[in-house]
Design a protein around this motif. Structure first.
Motif, PDB file in Angstrom:
ATOM      1  N   ALA A 190      -0.590  14.984   7.255  1.00 32.84           N
ATOM      2  CA  ALA A 190      -0.873  13.595   7.638  1.00 32.84           C
ATOM      3  C   ALA A 190       0.122  12.584   7.090  1.00 32.84           C
ATOM      4  O   ALA A 190       0.499  11.639   7.801  1.00 32.84           O
ATOM      5  CB  ALA A 190      -2.296  13.232   7.214  1.00 32.84           C
ATOM      6  N   PRO A 191       0.593  12.706   5.826  1.00 34.05           N
ATOM      7  CA  PRO A 191       1.578  11.720   5.354  1.00 34.05           C
ATOM      8  C   PRO A 191       2.923  11.801   6.057  1.00 34.05           C
ATOM      9  O   PRO A 191       3.739  10.885   5.923  1.00 34.05           O
ATOM     10  CB  PRO A 191       1.727  12.062   3.861  1.00 34.05           C
ATOM     11  CG  PRO A 191       0.516  12.851   3.510  1.00 34.05           C
ATOM     12  CD  PRO A 191       0.173  13.610   4.740  1.00 34.05           C
ATOM     13  N   HIS A 210      -1.596  10.646  10.377  1.00 39.00           N
ATOM     14  CA  HIS A 210      -2.237   9.731   9.427  1.00 39.00           C
ATOM     15  C   HIS A 210      -3.398   8.995  10.093  1.00 39.00           C
ATOM     16  O   HIS A 210      -4.463   8.805   9.486  1.00 39.00           O
ATOM     17  CB  HIS A 210      -1.223   8.725   8.905  1.00 39.00           C
ATOM     18  CG  HIS A 210      -1.852   7.541   8.226  1.00 39.00           C
ATOM     19  ND1 HIS A 210      -2.283   7.562   6.916  1.00 39.00           N
ATOM     20  CD2 HIS A 210      -2.159   6.295   8.698  1.00 39.00           C
ATOM     21  CE1 HIS A 210      -2.822   6.397   6.602  1.00 39.00           C
ATOM     22  NE2 HIS A 210      -2.754   5.611   7.663  1.00 39.00           N
ATOM     23  N   MET A 222       2.103   3.813   0.841  1.00 43.67           N
ATOM     24  CA  MET A 222       2.464   5.202   1.097  1.00 43.67           C
ATOM     25  C   MET A 222       3.536   5.717   0.139  1.00 43.67           C
ATOM     26  O   MET A 222       3.733   6.932   0.007  1.00 43.67           O
ATOM     27  CB  MET A 222       2.945   5.358   2.539  1.00 43.67           C
ATOM     28  CG  MET A 222       1.870   5.118   3.585  1.00 43.67           C
ATOM     29  SD  MET A 222       0.521   6.311   3.488  1.00 43.67           S
ATOM     30  CE  MET A 222       1.296   7.776   4.144  1.00 43.67           C
ATOM     31  N   HIS A 261      -2.037   5.723  -1.996  1.00 42.00           N
ATOM     32  CA  HIS A 261      -2.458   6.480  -0.822  1.00 42.00           C
ATOM     33  C   HIS A 261      -3.891   6.980  -0.992  1.00 42.00           C
ATOM     34  O   HIS A 261      -4.706   6.918  -0.062  1.00 42.00           O
ATOM     35  CB  HIS A 261      -1.503   7.658  -0.609  1.00 42.00           C
ATOM     36  CG  HIS A 261      -1.674   8.331   0.707  1.00 42.00           C
ATOM     37  ND1 HIS A 261      -1.130   9.554   1.007  1.00 42.00           N
ATOM     38  CD2 HIS A 261      -2.349   7.960   1.829  1.00 42.00           C
ATOM     39  CE1 HIS A 261      -1.441   9.912   2.227  1.00 42.00           C
ATOM     40  NE2 HIS A 261      -2.186   8.952   2.757  1.00 42.00           N
TER      41      HIS A 261
END
Length: 623
Positions: free
Chosen positions: A390-391, A397, A479, A485
């Motif tokens: 996801a990052p 994300h 982020m 995060h």
């Protein structure tokens, strides 16, 4: 005093034997006075923070309180002890600001006391700012602790104090290099657990000095608290240490000190488990605290033996392999912050259901399924391949965002955890002593809960945070840091839960809304999610461009195209949970109307029976 001397002696011994701890990291040596001084200041700050946090937790959950939220004499004394420790913590945190800046800049602390040196250093490095945040939290905890006369105020101060522990942790050495995601998450469990354990023990010993006759309830609660803290600290500490040392670095000084710290902690836990010799337990915990601070001075072997790539520096791991369906399903990397929460939440819920059924009470199976399914969603999007990848792209994300903010909360509120807790938890013992059920009820009806459960506040947090996060520089900055995060994920989950609780929650909220008003709130919020997705799809600039440019995931493709895909996911996936909420609200509305109708019928039947009885009595009199 002996325990403090033991911890300080161990710290100074390790710092003296450590040698050059700056050159391997590419930093300049600020000099021995700064190195030794910062180590001592940090030990003082950690000890005082432990006394503050543990004393407040002791006052809130160990010392028997009184019905109505008033503090007992023991709770009041523990709160005042915590307040004194908070003053010391505040002073040590303020002193740590120039010391941490001096270590980061490689300058003697005397130079960083000058504003023209301190301010630029603070703007360029994170740890001095972290200590400043800790000082603010300590100041607030001090003010609340000195003014606390009720249980809720003590709990508020305890929450602030625990939060104040975290900034130096998440910006320290555990937050950089390969594996820093695992190490940071582990330390987010370790530091609060160890601090509460040490501080609660100090409060218990202070209580013993006033009177050796301690109620059995106090000892029982302390033992339960210390055992939970021991298990948490004994597991999380070695996990973080192993990540930082790597297996090939365990044979050096760092590995030896980690083994000593773990052994001392286990010895303290064994002493606490047996419930004997609290003075020996305090000495062992002080030695463990000294070893913990010493570990922050040494260079973790993993930094030297395994230099981190850019992706490992940002994420803690690499994303060299392109994402595939198989990797999204099979490549699990446990999120050590969320995964334990999932296990504890599901285990505690099932234990509550089991307790109800053992005493013959019914609990709907659908609620159990909803609760487990909600936490399963959280686990999958944080620890599976979805959470791992996801990052790397905006589209994935957004999948995790929507799952945490909309899908999981809808399921969790349908599980009615507060109702289960109020039915399953034990009531207070000995008449006037509140217990776990009273604590839950007090927190649900606390002013802060009433504020956040207000429909307008819940709606703004739920829908407005999309715009504040993604249409400013906040997303790109967050982020870049693992702690930010993680905080973003927590915000998604909590804000979604609050909104779902207000609209369709099976638990009663502090502010009861008519079903028509709930439906109006839901329909008022629905367009904002659609508008958000449309705006993201139409943007011509990349959100968080600097972060994605640094990350440089080669398989991600065009960033703007992926961003438009993320906007489409936000637009499309938002409709499903909203539809579920509408259906759930309408079903609950119909059931409540049916329940009220049955109640009215019973009431009307009773009135009819009474009327007929009156007529029969009158007829009998005439005859």
């Amino acid at each position: 005093m002996a325990s403090a001397v033991a911890g300080l002696a161990l710290l100074l011994l390790v710092v003296g034997l450590a040698g050059d701890v700056y050159t391997p990291l590419g930093n300049a040596d600020p000099g021995a006075p700064t190195t030794y001084g910062f180590a001592v200041v940090r030990l003082v700050a950690d000890a005082a923070a432990a006394g503050c946090c543990g004393g407040l937790v002791f006052a809130a959950f160990v010392a028997p309180g009184r019905r109505g939220g008033a503090l007992s004499a023991d709770a009041f004394a523990a709160t005042r002890l915590a307040a004194g420790c908070a003053v010391c913590w505040l002073g040590a945190a303020l002193v740590a600001v120039p010391f941490s800046a001096a270590v980061a800049a490689g300058l003697p602390v005397s130079r960083t006391l000058r504003p023209e040196v301190l301010l630029p250093t603070m703007s360029a490095t994170e740890e001095p700012k972290a200590w400043l945040c800790t000082a603010v939290a300590a100041a607030l905890a001090t003010a609340l602790a000195f003014s606390a006369m009720t249980w809720r105020t003590v709990v508020s101060a305890a929450v602030l104090a625990v939060v104040g522990l975290l900034p130096p942790v998440v910006t320290g050495r555990v937050s950089v290099g390969a594996g820093h995601d695992l190490a940071t998450n582990a330390m987010l469990w370790h530091v609060p657990a160890a601090s509460v354990w040490l501080g609660a023990l100090i409060a218990l010993l202070a209580r013993l000095r006033r009177d050796t006759a301690i109620p059995d309830l106090v000892l029982l609660r302390y033992r339960r608290l210390s055992r939970w803290c021991f298990v948490t600290a004994a597991v999380s500490g070695p996990v973080a240490g192993l990540v930082l040392a790597r297996p090939d670095g365990l044979l050096g000084g760092y590995g030896l000190l980690l083994a000593v710290q773990t052994a001392v902690l286990v010895a303290a836990g064994t002493t606490a488990w047996r419930g004997r010799r609290p003075a020996a337990e305090l000495v062992l915990l002080a030695l463990s605290a000294g070893a913990s601070v010493a570990l922050t001075v040494l260079v973790p072997p993993g930094f030297v033996n395994h230099p981190a790539t850019v992706q490992e520096t940002l994420l803690g791991y690499g994303l060299e392999a392109p994402r595939t369906v198989a990797r999204l399903v099979l490549d699990w990397r446990p999120d050590l912050l969320f995964a334990p929460v999932v296990v504890l939440a599901v285990t505690g819920y099932l234990a509550g259901v089991r307790r109800l059924r053992r005493r013959g009470d019914h609990w709907p199976p659908g609620r159990v399924v909803a609760w487990i399914a909600g936490w399963a969603v959280v686990l999958v999007v944080t620890s599976s391949g979805i959470g791992v990848y996801a990052p790397g792209t905006f589209s994935l994300h957004m999948v995790t965002h929507m799952a945490l903010n909309m899908f999981a909360p809808v399921l969790l509120v349908l599980g009615a955890p507060v109702t289960l807790a109020l039915r399953a938890l034990p009531a207070g013992a000995h008449g006037e002593v509140p217990g776990a059920r009273d604590w839950v009820a007090a927190l649900v009806h606390a002013p802060v809960t009433r504020f956040f459960a207000h429909p307008a506040v819940a709606a703004v947090l739920f829908a407005g945070s999309f715009y504040a996060l993604y249409f400013s520089d906040l997303f790109g900055e967050a982020m870049l840091f693992h702690w930010a995060h993680q905080l973003m994920k927590v915000h998604f989950l909590v804000s979604g839960y609050l909104f779902a609780w207000v609209v369709i929650g099976a638990d009663r909220t502090p502010r009861r809304l008519p079903h028509l008003a709930r439906l109006g709130v839901l329909f008022a919020v629905m367009p904002f999610h659609a508008f958000f997705g449309v705006i993201v799809m139409s943007k011509q600039t990349v959100i968080g461009y600097t972060y994605y440019h640094y990350l440089d995931v080669w398989w991600a493709g065009d960033l703007l195209t992926d961003q438009r895909l993320g906007g489409g996911i936000a637009w499309a996936s938002g409709e499903i949970p909203m539809l579920v909420m509408v259906i759930a609200l309408l079903v609950r509305w119909a059931r409540d109307d049916e329940r009220r109708a049955r109640r009215a019928d019973r009431h009307g039947a009773g009135e009819l029976d009474a009327y007929n009885a009156m007529l029969a009595e009158l007829a009998a009199r005439r005859n």
